[in-house]
Write an enzyme that holds these catalytic residues in place. Structure first.
Site, PDB file in Angstrom:
ATOM      1  NE  ARG A  23      -1.356  -1.421   3.753  1.00  0.00           N
ATOM      2  CZ  ARG A  23      -1.680  -1.237   4.937  1.00  0.00           C
ATOM      3  NH1 ARG A  23      -2.869  -1.062   5.311  1.00  0.00           N
ATOM      4  NH2 ARG A  23      -0.707  -1.676   5.624  1.00  0.00           N
ATOM      5  CD  GLN A  46      -0.498  28.369  16.693  1.00  0.00           C
ATOM      6  OE1 GLN A  46      -1.053  28.808  17.573  1.00  0.00           O
ATOM      7  NE2 GLN A  46       0.188  28.992  16.187  1.00  0.00           N
ATOM      8  CG  ASN A  48       1.908  27.399  13.179  1.00  0.00           C
ATOM      9  OD1 ASN A  48       0.829  27.686  13.336  1.00  0.00           O
ATOM     10  ND2 ASN A  48       3.020  27.585  14.195  1.00  0.00           N
ATOM     11  NE  ARG A  59       7.980  31.381   4.224  1.00  0.00           N
ATOM     12  CZ  ARG A  59       6.884  31.998   4.143  1.00  0.00           C
ATOM     13  NH1 ARG A  59       6.341  32.997   5.244  1.00  0.00           N
ATOM     14  NH2 ARG A  59       6.270  32.014   3.009  1.00  0.00           N
ATOM     15  CG  HIS A  62      10.777  34.170  12.895  1.00  0.00           C
ATOM     16  ND1 HIS A  62       9.883  33.700  12.103  1.00  0.00           N
ATOM     17  CD2 HIS A  62      10.955  35.638  12.543  1.00  0.00           C
ATOM     18  CE1 HIS A  62       9.871  34.418  11.034  1.00  0.00           C
ATOM     19  NE2 HIS A  62      10.361  35.489  11.256  1.00  0.00           N
ATOM     20  CE  LYS A  72       9.135  28.402  15.769  1.00  0.00           C
ATOM     21  NZ  LYS A  72       9.613  29.110  14.928  1.00  0.00           N
ATOM     22  CG  HIS A 119      13.139  27.728  13.255  1.00  0.00           C
ATOM     23  ND1 HIS A 119      11.982  27.883  12.705  1.00  0.00           N
ATOM     24  CD2 HIS A 119      13.742  26.477  12.955  1.00  0.00           C
ATOM     25  CE1 HIS A 119      11.877  26.874  11.836  1.00  0.00           C
ATOM     26  NE2 HIS A 119      12.886  26.088  12.014  1.00  0.00           N
ATOM     27  CE1 TYR A 132       5.986  27.408  13.219  1.00  0.00           C
ATOM     28  CE2 TYR A 132       6.269  26.775  10.798  1.00  0.00           C
ATOM     29  CZ  TYR A 132       5.888  27.593  11.708  1.00  0.00           C
ATOM     30  OH  TYR A 132       5.800  28.926  11.482  1.00  0.00           O
ATOM     31  CE  LYS A 167       7.830  39.532  11.083  1.00  0.00           C
ATOM     32  NZ  LYS A 167       6.735  39.190  12.013  1.00  0.00           N
ATOM     33  CG  ASP A 168      11.809  37.379   8.567  1.00  0.00           C
ATOM     34  OD1 ASP A 168      11.316  37.684   9.816  1.00  0.00           O
ATOM     35  OD2 ASP A 168      11.181  36.295   8.189  1.00  0.00           O
TER      36      ASP A 168
END
Length: 182
Positions: A23, A46, A48, A59, A62, A72, A119, A132, A167-168
């Site tokens: 399968r 959560q 994301n 990205r 953070h 994470k 990260h 994540y 921002k980054d």
């Protein structure tokens, strides 16, 4: 799952152990019992996803400040990324050290990023998707970051930067004379 220590205190690279038959395949990507046996947080609240169109996109870098720090568990489910983490915990033996890991849909590797780490990732191909889990809900007023190009970190990104948010690109450089965040 197979847990591999990294050069950074408390961060883990995790390989899934696929089981296959006619399968296809099956593998666990998270098991509270196995995570707890490695002293990893298991209270994910959560999930994301991040989608990027262009190869070379960065990205991050953070983190969330206390009391909203988060662990994470990062996977690349389409394409490939170089995932980079930096230990921002001033009392850690690996403070301000970083390490990069290739995560891809092909290798199915995951990265456990402990609380107190910055990260980031760079896309290695076009059209990627990253998924994540996090142990704390996103709290905008607790968001922080450091510049991906900080000369103190001297991260060797594999590709020229094609896309990055304003921002980054404008997170501050690390100020070692300032009071530690973590």
């Amino acid at each position: 799952m197979i847990f591999h220590k990294t050069t950074l205190q408390d961060a883990w690279l995790i390989d899934v152990e696929p089981r296959g038959d006619e399968r296809g395949m099956f593998a666990r990507t998270m098991c509270a019992k196995e995570f707890a046996a490695h002293d990893l947080l298991t209270d994910f609240v959560q999930q994301n996803m991040s989608v990027s169109a262009d190869k070379g996109t960065i990205r991050g870098m953070h983190y969330q400040r206390p009391p909203y720090t988060e662990a994470k568990l990062v996977r690349c489910v389409r394409g490939a990324i170089l995932d980079v983490i930096v230990d921002m915990r001033s009392g850690s033996p690996t403070y301000l050290k970083h390490e990069g890991f290739e995560l891809s849909a092909e290798n199915r590797r995951q990265l456990y990023v402990p609380p107190g780490f910055a990260h980031s990732f760079q896309t290695l191909v076009d059209d990627i998707e990253v998924s994540y889990l996090v142990t704390a809900p996103y709290t905008p007023e607790a968001e922080g970051g450091v510049r991906y190009s900080d000369p103190l970190l001297d991260i060797d990104w594999p590709l020229p930067v094609s896309t990055i948010s304003d921002k980054d690109a404008s997170w501050p450089l690390i100020d070692q004379s300032a009071k530690p965040i973590f």
